[in-house]
Write an enzyme that holds these catalytic residues in place. Sequence first.
Site, short mmCIF file in Angstrom:
data_model
loop_
_atom_site.label_atom_id
_atom_site.label_comp_id
_atom_site.label_asym_id
_atom_site.label_seq_id
_atom_site.Cartn_x
_atom_site.Cartn_y
_atom_site.Cartn_z
N GLY A 1 0.83 -1.21 0.00
CA GLY A 1 0.00 0.00 0.00
C GLY A 1 0.86 1.25 0.00
CB SER B 1 0.63 4.46 -5.61
OG SER B 1 1.91 4.21 -6.08
CB SER C 1 -0.50 -5.84 -8.00
OG SER C 1 0.56 -5.97 -7.12
CD GLU D 1 7.97 -1.89 -7.73
OE1 GLU D 1 6.86 -2.38 -7.74
OE2 GLU D 1 8.20 -0.69 -7.43
#
Lengths: 353, 353, 397, 397
Positions: free
Chosen positions: D126, D128, D160, D243
């Site tokens: 969690g 953005s 996601s 990432e």
Amino acid sequence: MEFGLSEQQILLQDSVHRYLTEQVPLDRVRRIASGDEQDSGVWAELTELGIPALLIPEPLGGVGLGLLDAVVVAEVLGRHVAPCPFSTTAVMAALVLLDAGMEDELAAIATGELRIGIAFNEAIGARADAGIKTDGDTLSGKCLFALDGDADSYLVATGDRSIYLVSADTSGVTRNNLTTVDKTRSTCELLFENAQAGKVSGDPHVFERALDAGRLMQAADTLGAAQAMLDQAVDYSLQREQFNRVIGSFQAVKHLCADMAANLEPCRSLVWYAGHAMDAVPEEASLLACHAKAHLAEVGQAVAKTATEVHGGMGFTDLLGLHYWFKRIGANRQLLGSPERVREQAARVQGLI
Amino acid sequence: MEFGLSEQQILLQDSVHRYLTEQVPLDRVRRIASGDEQDSGVWAELTELGIPALLIPEPLGGVGLGLLDAVVVAEVLGRHVAPCPFSTTAVMAALVLLDAGMEDELAAIATGELRIGIAFNEAIGARADAGIKTDGDTLSGKCLFALDGDADSYLVATGDRSIYLVSADTSGVTRNNLTTVDKTRSTCELLFENAQAGKVSGDPHVFERALDAGRLMQAADTLGAAQAMLDQAVDYSLQREQFNRVIGSFQAVKHLCADMAANLEPCRSLVWYAGHAMDAVPEEASLLACHAKAHLAEVGQAVAKTATEVHGGMGFTDLLGLHYWFKRIGANRQLLGSPERVREQAARVQGLI
Amino acid sequence: MDLSYGPQYSQFRDEVREFLSTHQHQQPPSKSDQRSEAVLDWQRLLIEHGYHSRTIPRDYGGFGAEPDIIKSRIIAEEFSAARVSTGLGGQGISMLVPVLLEMGTQEQKQQFVSATIHGEMVWCQGYSEPGAGSDLASLTTKAVLDGDEWVINGQKIWTSTAQIADWIFCLVRTEPDAPKHQGISFLLFEMNTPGIEIRPLVDMTGNANFNEVFFTDVRVPKHQIVGERGQGWMVANAILGHERGSLAPPDAARSRLNGVIQLMQSETINGEKLIDNPVFLDRLMKLQGRVLAMQYHDMRLLSARINKNQDVKLASMIVKLIGTELRHELEGFAIDVMGEMGLAYEDNPYVRSGGSWQYSYMYYLGLIIGGGTSQIQKNIIAERGLGMPKEPKVGAR
Amino acid sequence: MDLSYGPQYSQFRDEVREFLSTHQHQQPPSKSDQRSEAVLDWQRLLIEHGYHSRTIPRDYGGFGAEPDIIKSRIIAEEFSAARVSTGLGGQGISMLVPVLLEMGTQEQKQQFVSATIHGEMVWCQGYSEPGAGSDLASLTTKAVLDGDEWVINGQKIWTSTAQIADWIFCLVRTEPDAPKHQGISFLLFEMNTPGIEIRPLVDMTGNANFNEVFFTDVRVPKHQIVGERGQGWMVANAILGHERGSLAPPDAARSRLNGVIQLMQSETINGEKLIDNPVFLDRLMKLQGRVLAMQYHDMRLLSARINKNQDVKLASMIVKLIGTELRHELEGFAIDVMGEMGLAYEDNPYVRSGGSWQYSYMYYLGLIIGGGTSQIQKNIIAERGLGMPKEPKVGAR
């Protein structure tokens, strides 16, 4: 001397724009794209504006306008990603039938009763497992990526660029919808088994002129769609804040928008002139149609990508619906010939190959 | 496992870099480019560093290093736009002569006494008015754009990719310098009238390997030159002020520099690996040499343009001499095959055509 | 869409053709010195007949006709078709004369306009400085009033015709304490004034297309100012826009494109005509599409000058950016097509089209930079064309 | 340049091969549910043998080996060559576990690491928010301490695996009066906590690859924080870099390129194989050159992790920018090559490669934007890589 649209053309543009703004907002495009509604309603409403009748002579109930007028309409339709069979029925089919003098069909197009899809793929770029054979007035074989999955009839081009008219519900015709990324317009495959058809033209020039017109309509559609994406990107950039500034105040974002505008602006003149050439400068018409199609495919693709990027993550989601424009531009790029093939044709029509 | 340069290679790079920084500053490049000085002095000085002898075995007075070492040297030479016949004499000619076992000539190259130009153009892309005919050991005809206008001898390739060695002062040989934009290195045409020559190779693979090596040296030269242009652009942008800011603080300028760096950085690995492949992975060597040459041609051209733009008007003048790098990159792009032709070759060596 | 000029202009076109067939034998030999009698006579003849300085009032030596863009276009078309010289150009005629007509005093118009348009007085432009390029308004060449004279010290750059010019129109800082745009004045002075030194500025093409001009205690009569003290920025900007659009005319691009096509049809590599190479042909067609788009774009802009209701604000801003980039790419394409042959330059006997491909490839890179770099152009398009926010200003140090 | 892994690794490679030949029949069927016994069993087996969570301490359920990049690479190579699943991934394993190992308390490591790497505890991220994308630190989801609980209100986006996750690691604003980077905390909480609502977020591909997550008075025990209050930005940044590089792995690009080549060799238009079209072939070769460059670039970066004296600071910054743009172009090229056929999507029977060309063309446009847009990447390259000045900050309003 006036290079631009006439007052009448601007009125036409405004009237279609006003109708689409009011009656075909994004929500309705979504419903049609998702299959919850047919595009036939839009087509019926556009009939009241005279759109299907645009190129058909007045004695047959038409409006009697020309290809530049059609360009104007296609551009507005693209701007609104409007679902309707304009470039097929009202332009390509009308041109073929005009040449063949098929007045009944033309009159039926003008009233919105007859909707004619275009199955030219086998004469443009035939795939290994497709191809049409004729035996007298019957057709056998398969045509891929016919434009308009909801048409009443189809104009089918064979390898020698002859054109046949075949009804979708004739026995021996099977129609399967072919899903593409662009759900605002439908495509299908047509399977023929000794299907009864009527030969409409054996003249390759009739095929070529209809193809040129179809390609030009795609160019105009892309012009409108790309302009809409640019406008949305600029608007979004002036609202969206990051780092305590609207993102449109960052030079990088400004230059992305400036690039889009700078590349798109001359496209307008190219597309207009190509329309004018179809009407009034026949010796330049085919070259200009090819260039309009290929150039708008490239500029449109770049604008579609850049405008999405300016929207950031929002551009990637379905929330703003920006992807309907993105995909429409993508479909215009490939249908009726990819840019490489169309540029090859541009070289051919001026005798370079 | 180590992907990168060895300590020895970094030492080699540093020593050439130090020599060029001290002894071949831009002023000397200018003198040589304007014809006020010959590049033979530079070559003689580089002999002391073992550069002409780089690929030649130690028993013949050479250094006995490989193509990756040559890549390292070519990159530094490009960084300094150094005028000298490295890629011709020390690399392409040395490879051909090694294969032919011509020890005397190799020893003479190693000592800097013998300078051999490369006249391969007629086997790469023959022009209508050129072409070489052989009759036994004599040559007739014309070879355009031979590399190195000051060589003692030339390796001349014929249409069937055989290679002949011919002395520049043999009777029947006329040499005319051919001015190009890149004045840091010279090219010439060779006219032969029954000129006595010695056949060095009839094996197309020898020609191809030398050509691959030459193309790879150009790629490395462009890598060094483009890196130098990027470095100069960043430096300039941090000094030049407009609108009360260094121009390097504008996001547009920052992104121009970021684009250059982002595109150039992976080129380094491509060029290194291509050098390694020439030494150790023969089955990949030709493909990699082609890709290095073609990809660096594209990236180099973009960097040359962008770095000039970052310099503004100063980039356009002769004052900073930036154009020597610009033109060197431009020459590397075309010599020994333009990118389109080299990419075609890349497709051919992997059996796609 | 009506691309004809209308029947009312056919008589005018006939007149032009008549003039050309009668007089074209009088045109000066190409590459004539611009001071030669032949050039000056031809210039006089053109003005007399209204084919040059057509709308400049008769009082100031012009032809005194009403502005008519179509007639101007017809003149250009017919002279071009007949390959006849349209007379003198240069920054005095294209930039200074419009400024004087708009902002000059009666005396200045009398003194300069007629002599300039007749080629008797040649000008150069003193705007850019080494430290004032994109940020032109930060120029520092200063003029200090000493009695009845301005005393000028400083340096200009990119002064293209400095060696041959009689006079210079020059931006100088006269009010050092005013905000930067309000401290500039627009002065006119003779190039033979003591204290002026000219140094040719060699550029990447190898030519000295421009000069640096140095001023050391150059004394200029006080009245040789256009507009008031401190109004020079406004005076200069009244005409700066003119220059930009004309840097990359689309007709020239089309002509160069045809030149490439001819090259590709005549040159061969390994016996294959270059035009038969599909990869090059595809690139050629891409460029042709872009050239055509710019050509019709130009027609649209021309049309908008006649039909004032057409909105071409944004359209006119993109011409310099797209036009110069397109030309640079087009010239570079020709080089690629020729391969090694494309590198030939200067006295190389294999040079094609006089070496103009390499020359223009570099020269157009200069034009991408000059007259407002592509970065500045994009700022203008975004800010004035698309209504996006201005760059935040950083205060003077 | 030494691309061999050295003889000392050949025994290790043999061991991996031995494992694979012995156990590969045990791997779960493709498309297995990630909660299925087959998947969890396989995961346990991999960890036991050191082919997953290799360097995670045994105390926390890992294999406890010393870090050895070459061994990791050999494992990846051999599993890929044998087409055997390398086990579970996901943001819990790739992002949270490294964070906890570095910054978590003893209790947190005990509680979460083993369960996470064994697939028993699935996480979502969690970070953005709708108003905090490029400017992530401006996030506004707030957590207020109420007794022994954080009370969370706000919204996250681009989450996601929200539907299947057991837990979330989440950035929230806990110190509203602190400077924005210093007011954020890193909280962990269960997704079945009352007050959490998940809405799938359909994207341009037509799939819901992401979700929006809404928090209304979500109550979370006070101790479920990693690091101190206000240190959340630092905690998150310890792993954000991870990432970015992995969004566009070069091996995948090469595999896609080979996929295009296969398409071009099998498809025909008008009887001509697409590979025989010189224009497409030239574009293919251009892309191949770029793909190869990125592949060797990746080897260079790998090598630099072993040989710490190699400077790859700038080199590592460009991977996300170039990698995602290249993939987007590559997928778009495949669509062009296929022409109309390239438009086929979803249930279209003529779809090629399962519709993955169109899907990836759009998905990679999403990746160009996500995880730091290309514009942000260029800022980073210019500022941190090339030492150019930072963007001027505009004060908070």
